[in-house]
Design an enzyme around this catalytic site. Structure first.
Site, PDB file in Angstrom:
ATOM      1  N   ASP A 123      -9.636  11.990  16.461  1.00  0.00           N
ATOM      2  CA  ASP A 123      -9.762  10.628  15.977  1.00  0.00           C
ATOM      3  C   ASP A 123     -11.135   9.971  16.072  1.00  0.00           C
ATOM      4  OD1 ASP A 123      -8.648   8.396  14.842  1.00  0.00           O
ATOM      5  OD2 ASP A 123      -8.158   7.493  16.760  1.00  0.00           O
TER       6      ASP A 123
ATOM      7  N   CYS B 143       2.326  13.109  -5.115  1.00  0.00           N
ATOM      8  CA  CYS B 143       2.543  11.661  -5.275  1.00  0.00           C
ATOM      9  C   CYS B 143       3.096  11.385  -6.683  1.00  0.00           C
ATOM     10  CB  CYS B 143       1.234  10.886  -5.088  1.00  0.00           C
ATOM     11  SG  CYS B 143       0.789  10.637  -3.358  1.00  0.00           S
TER      12      CYS B 143
ATOM     13  N   CYS C  60       4.545   7.963  -8.481  1.00  0.00           N
ATOM     14  CA  CYS C  60       4.983   6.991  -7.464  1.00  0.00           C
ATOM     15  C   CYS C  60       3.841   6.031  -7.106  1.00  0.00           C
ATOM     16  CB  CYS C  60       5.429   7.761  -6.215  1.00  0.00           C
ATOM     17  SG  CYS C  60       5.839   6.719  -4.814  1.00  0.00           S
TER      18      CYS C  60
ATOM     19  N   CYS D  69       3.727   2.857  -2.078  1.00  0.00           N
ATOM     20  CA  CYS D  69       2.859   2.354  -0.994  1.00  0.00           C
ATOM     21  C   CYS D  69       1.935   1.247  -1.497  1.00  0.00           C
ATOM     22  CB  CYS D  69       2.057   3.505  -0.378  1.00  0.00           C
ATOM     23  SG  CYS D  69       1.146   4.502  -1.561  1.00  0.00           S
TER      24      CYS D  69
ATOM     25  N   CYS E  34       2.218  -2.708   0.070  1.00  0.00           N
ATOM     26  CA  CYS E  34       1.214  -3.126   1.062  1.00  0.00           C
ATOM     27  C   CYS E  34       1.130  -4.656   1.115  1.00  0.00           C
ATOM     28  CB  CYS E  34      -0.155  -2.530   0.718  1.00  0.00           C
ATOM     29  SG  CYS E  34      -1.440  -3.172   1.805  1.00  0.00           S
TER      30      CYS E  34
ATOM     31  N   CYS F  77      -6.808  -4.163   5.799  1.00  0.00           N
ATOM     32  CA  CYS F  77      -5.591  -3.521   6.310  1.00  0.00           C
ATOM     33  C   CYS F  77      -5.132  -4.226   7.597  1.00  0.00           C
ATOM     34  CB  CYS F  77      -5.914  -2.048   6.568  1.00  0.00           C
ATOM     35  SG  CYS F  77      -4.571  -1.113   7.300  1.00  0.00           S
TER      36      CYS F  77
ATOM     37  N   CYS G 189       0.371  -1.158  11.474  1.00  0.00           N
ATOM     38  CA  CYS G 189       1.279  -1.454  10.357  1.00  0.00           C
ATOM     39  C   CYS G 189       1.769  -0.118   9.806  1.00  0.00           C
ATOM     40  CB  CYS G 189       0.528  -2.234   9.282  1.00  0.00           C
ATOM     41  SG  CYS G 189       1.404  -2.342   7.700  1.00  0.00           S
TER      42      CYS G 189
ATOM     43  N   CYS H  58       3.110   1.156   4.432  1.00  0.00           N
ATOM     44  CA  CYS H  58       2.849   2.120   3.354  1.00  0.00           C
ATOM     45  C   CYS H  58       3.490   3.475   3.648  1.00  0.00           C
ATOM     46  CB  CYS H  58       1.360   2.254   3.045  1.00  0.00           C
ATOM     47  SG  CYS H  58       0.301   2.577   4.453  1.00  0.00           S
TER      48      CYS H  58
ATOM     49  N   CYS I 116       7.290   5.335   1.825  1.00  0.00           N
ATOM     50  CA  CYS I 116       6.976   6.590   1.132  1.00  0.00           C
ATOM     51  C   CYS I 116       8.219   7.482   1.077  1.00  0.00           C
ATOM     52  CB  CYS I 116       5.843   7.307   1.852  1.00  0.00           C
ATOM     53  SG  CYS I 116       5.468   8.914   1.131  1.00  0.00           S
TER      54      CYS I 116
END
Ligand code: B12
Ligand code: SF4
Ligand code: SF4
Length: 309
Positions: free
Chosen positions: A133, A187, A190, A193, A197, A213, A240, A243, A247
């Protein structure tokens, strides 16, 4: 006849599974040509907001050989965090699923260390570094290159089999291995998301304006949350999941099996009123080893107050 690269790859993947990783994929360490203009564009448009660390190490972020001397391979690993439990009071301010249990940085670092030790013991004098990360590495891009999933329109990595509720980490090593192939994007047409949002942060398919965001506002932003966003947070007080929750591929999420990700029992039981009255002592108790500590007590209070009418 199997060569050394094949033999080592198989050993590493088997050990990764044993350590509890959901999957492991490998790519050759080299410059990410296609991502360079995309990252530059994202930064030029200030989509990182006040996350100034994203401006640092531009070259290293795009090229692991500049980050780890002599590196040849990027070993990407996924760790599932999807919980079966949820907060009981549905009117309570919401915490993102990834932050229910112990801070993932500790959990993953420990597993990565064990995997690197295993590689050294089994294969020999291998130099490598473990990342999760926080380092200048484009985690999602490497995982996608290694066939672990595709980067969806919400910009997270997802798979048809288990959706997207997992973390991504890497070992970057100076060992040649067998490389995986990219998978395809599912995807299709679609736009769930993008449509869901709450702050319209997905400005176009595959592009998230980080500075809009809710995850950024509630975790990364140190100043006050801009009033323009009042009433748009859908009760999220830390991170959050919208999204990802909408899915269709996340219908296939499976519960994690990492005991350290189990939430403090009090966390799920706290009512809206409990959160609004939370003391610093309770905060310290419930979030003792949690990623929520990143927001600090004062940050969480700021977020809870922002949700009030
Ligand atoms: C900065 C950051 C954030 C920021 C910015 C979000 C973002 N999308 O970058 C904020 C704080 C908002 C954030 C939020 C979240 N994050 Co975050 N975050 C990061 C971090 C540290 C860096 C990501 C990065 O490099 N962004 C830079 C931009 C340029 O990259 P990008 O958004 O992926 O953009 C790419 C696409 O836009 C693409 N692109 C651009 N144009 C086009 C056009 C086309 C046609 C295509 C196909 C692609 C494309 O190219 C860009 C460069 O590769 C990573 C860890 C890491 N080291 O990678 C975690 C990471 C991405 N986050 C993670 C998580 C879990 C989250 C949250 C779900 C947490 C939460 N529940 O609140 C949310 C999800 C929000 C979202 N929809 O993205 C996980 C994702 C796991 C997964 N399954 O993918 C990561 C990988 C952490 C980890 N190690 O597990 N995050
Ligand atoms: S995490 Fe929430 S605010 Fe951020 S892009 Fe996804 S739905 Fe939008
Ligand atoms: S919600 Fe739809 S568009 Fe968004 S990532 Fe999932 S499949 Fe792709």
């Amino acid at each position: 006849m199997i060569n050394n690269a094949q033999k080592y790859t198989s050993l590493i993947k088997t050990e990764a599974k044993r350590l509890g990783f959901l999957s492991c994929g490998i790519s050759q360490a080299k410059f990410l040509e296609k991502e360079a203009p995309r990252l530059e564009n994202w930064l030029n448009k200030n989509m990182h907001g006040s996350m100034h660390y994203m401006e640092n190490h531009f070259d290293k972020r795009l090229d692991p050989t500049k980050l780890v001397d002599g590196s040849k391979s990027v070993i990407s690993l996924l760790l599932n965090y999807f919980p079966v439990e949820s907060q009981i009071d549905k009117t309570a301010p919401k915490i993102s699923k990834y932050a229910f249990g112990m801070d993932y940085h500790f959990v993953i670092k420990n597993k990565l260390k064990q995997l690197l030790e295993f590689i050294k013991d089994e294969i020999g004098d291998v130099y490598g570094r473990a990342f999760v990360d926080s380092a200048p590495v484009l985690d999602k891009v490497w995982a996608a290159k290694s066939g672990l999933g595709w980067v969806g329109k919400h910009s997270n990595l997802l798979t048809q089999k288990v959706g997207s509720f997992y973390f991504i980490a890497e070992l970057i090593v100076d060992l040649e291995l067998e490389y995986d192939m990219k998978t395809t994007d599912h995807c299709g047409s679609c736009t769930a998301c993008i449509d869901a949002c709450p702050t319209q942060a997905i400005t176009e398919p595959y592009v998230v304006d980080g500075s809009k965001c809710i995850s950024y506002f509630t975790i990364e932003l140190k100043e006050n949350i801009p009033n323009d966003f009042k009433g748009q947070f859908d009760d999220w007080m830390f991170g959050c999941d919208v999204c990802q929750d909408v899915c269709p591929w996340n219908k296939f999420s499976k519960a994690h099996n990492e005991p350290l990700f189990n939430p403090h029992p009090q966390l799920l039981e706290m009512t809206k009123k409990d959160w609004e009255e939370i003391t610093e002592d309770t905060f310290k108790k419930v979030f003792q080893k949690s990623a929520v500590k990143r927001a600090k007590y004062s940050g969480l209070i700021r977020n809870i107050n922002f949700l009030k009418e």
